[in-house]
Design a protein around this motif. Structure first.
Motif, PDB file in Angstrom:
ATOM      1  N   GLN A  30      98.421  21.579  28.320  1.00  0.00           N
ATOM      2  CA  GLN A  30      97.237  20.527  28.143  1.00  0.00           C
ATOM      3  C   GLN A  30      97.486  20.028  26.667  1.00  0.00           C
ATOM      4  O   GLN A  30      97.284  18.696  26.500  1.00  0.00           O
ATOM      5  CB  GLN A  30      95.763  21.296  28.370  1.00  0.00           C
ATOM      6  CG  GLN A  30      95.403  21.450  29.549  1.00  0.00           C
ATOM      7  CD  GLN A  30      94.210  22.225  29.765  1.00  0.00           C
ATOM      8  OE1 GLN A  30      93.383  22.460  28.852  1.00  0.00           O
ATOM      9  NE2 GLN A  30      93.699  22.394  31.036  1.00  0.00           N
ATOM     10  N   PHE A  31      97.667  20.794  25.785  1.00  0.00           N
ATOM     11  CA  PHE A  31      97.977  20.428  24.261  1.00  0.00           C
ATOM     12  C   PHE A  31      99.207  19.332  24.265  1.00  0.00           C
ATOM     13  O   PHE A  31      99.123  18.149  23.726  1.00  0.00           O
ATOM     14  CB  PHE A  31      98.442  21.672  23.367  1.00  0.00           C
ATOM     15  CG  PHE A  31      97.142  22.422  22.908  1.00  0.00           C
ATOM     16  CD1 PHE A  31      95.990  21.692  22.197  1.00  0.00           C
ATOM     17  CD2 PHE A  31      97.097  23.727  23.421  1.00  0.00           C
ATOM     18  CE1 PHE A  31      94.953  22.562  21.967  1.00  0.00           C
ATOM     19  CE2 PHE A  31      95.982  24.436  22.991  1.00  0.00           C
ATOM     20  CZ  PHE A  31      94.911  23.995  22.187  1.00  0.00           C
ATOM     21  N   ASN A  86      98.724  15.617  25.983  1.00  0.00           N
ATOM     22  CA  ASN A  86      97.757  14.494  25.438  1.00  0.00           C
ATOM     23  C   ASN A  86      98.365  13.478  24.771  1.00  0.00           C
ATOM     24  O   ASN A  86      98.125  12.124  24.881  1.00  0.00           O
ATOM     25  CB  ASN A  86      96.612  15.191  24.316  1.00  0.00           C
ATOM     26  CG  ASN A  86      95.660  15.884  25.085  1.00  0.00           C
ATOM     27  OD1 ASN A  86      95.115  15.538  26.180  1.00  0.00           O
ATOM     28  ND2 ASN A  86      95.326  16.863  24.530  1.00  0.00           N
ATOM     29  N   ILE A 104      99.824  11.040  27.211  1.00  0.00           N
ATOM     30  CA  ILE A 104      98.596   9.940  27.632  1.00  0.00           C
ATOM     31  C   ILE A 104      98.393   8.933  26.799  1.00  0.00           C
ATOM     32  O   ILE A 104      97.998   7.629  27.188  1.00  0.00           O
ATOM     33  CB  ILE A 104      97.273  11.140  28.059  1.00  0.00           C
ATOM     34  CG1 ILE A 104      97.484  11.967  29.023  1.00  0.00           C
ATOM     35  CG2 ILE A 104      95.920  10.166  28.192  1.00  0.00           C
ATOM     36  CD1 ILE A 104      96.395  13.210  29.169  1.00  0.00           C
ATOM     37  N   ALA A 105      98.167   9.420  25.457  1.00  0.00           N
ATOM     38  CA  ALA A 105      98.094   8.128  24.613  1.00  0.00           C
ATOM     39  C   ALA A 105      99.226   7.105  24.389  1.00  0.00           C
ATOM     40  O   ALA A 105      98.958   5.935  24.464  1.00  0.00           O
ATOM     41  CB  ALA A 105      98.017   8.798  23.182  1.00  0.00           C
TER      42      ALA A 105
END
Length: 263
Positions: free
Chosen positions: A93-94, A97, A100-101
């Protein structure tokens, strides 16, 4: 307040963030301030947003279903594997991110230049996106491969050496495949920016099929080793999908622009 408090905190944080975004947009970007005549819903605008947004939403849902199937398969392996994969999921999850950006940046850059009729800048954006993705993927892939067990200590007690070992095993097998994400995410973002959301969703379906096959058949056969290669197989299948679709889409768009220029 327990779980209820976590729920309230989540909603409050997102509401506060949304309000700040609106204030920031109104103060910094006049073009985003609407006039009274622009505040009525337009059927064509709504239709275009739905055509673009629904496939992207379905893609996220399909990916989530695949992840749930994978988690269910891991749950059948035993508590040690469940604990290891839980830590792995939190670490992922870290790391996801920034992807995604970057996806948003490439999609926005592509759509703006495509709308302006500048296909040459779309191609340049693709190359720039791949370069940025490559730097991050190499760094995070190497870091997780050699230090995944150290990061796991955030979520797992140091005494649980077996769990930490399985976390490191996952990233040792999966870390090198972060390079595949360079192709997958860049091409998928460009395809979305060009308005071909359904084609982009096809990549999500490929990911889902791979995770389903691994979860239903290969993980029961090969246990945690198959778990370690599930993400990699899904990324490879999706990357092949977008790699095949991208040249056809660009050829179609160039043909349309050429025909429009002739008329």
């Amino acid at each position: 307040m327990g779980v209820k408090g976590a729920a309230y905190a989540t909603v409050a944080a997102q509401a506060f963030s949304g309000i700040l975004c609106v204030i920031y947009m109104k103060k910094r970007y006049e073009i985003l301030s609407s006039e009274s005549r622009e505040q009525w819903l337009n059927r064509q605008d709504v239709q275009e947003l739905l055509v673009t947004g629904l496939p992207m939403g379905l893609q996220s849902s399909i990916t989530a279903i695949g992840s749930v199937m994978l988690q269910s398969a891991v749950n059948m392996l035993g508590i040690v594997y469940v604990s290891a994969y839980t830590a792995v999921s939190k670490i992922k999850q870290f790391t996801i991110n920034p992807y995604i950006a970057l996806d948003t940046a490439v999609t926005t850059f592509t759509s703006q230049n495509y709308g302006a009729g500048k296909l040459d800048r779309v191609s340049r954006g693709l190359k720039a996106g791949m370069a940025v993705f490559a730097v991050y993927s190499v760094v995070i892939g190497v870091f997780l491969t050699f230090a995944g067990d150290k990061i796991a200590l955030i979520f797992v007690d140091a005494s649980e050496t077996e769990v930490i070992g399985y976390v490191q095993m996952f990233f040792r097998y999966c870390g090198m495949f972060y390079l595949v994400v360079i192709v997958l995410d860049t091409l998928r973002s460009v395809i979305q920016g060009l308005g071909y959301s359904i084609a982009s969703m096809a990549a999500g379906i490929c990911e889902f099929v791979c995770r389903a096959v691994m979860s239903l058949w290969l993980i029961p056969l090969y246990s945690y080793t198959a778990v370690c290669f599930t993400d990699a197989s899904a990324w490879i299948a999706a990357a092949l999908c977008v790699s095949i679709m991208y040249p056809f889409i660009m050829r179609k768009i160039r043909k349309q622009q050429t025909e429009a220029g002739q008329h």
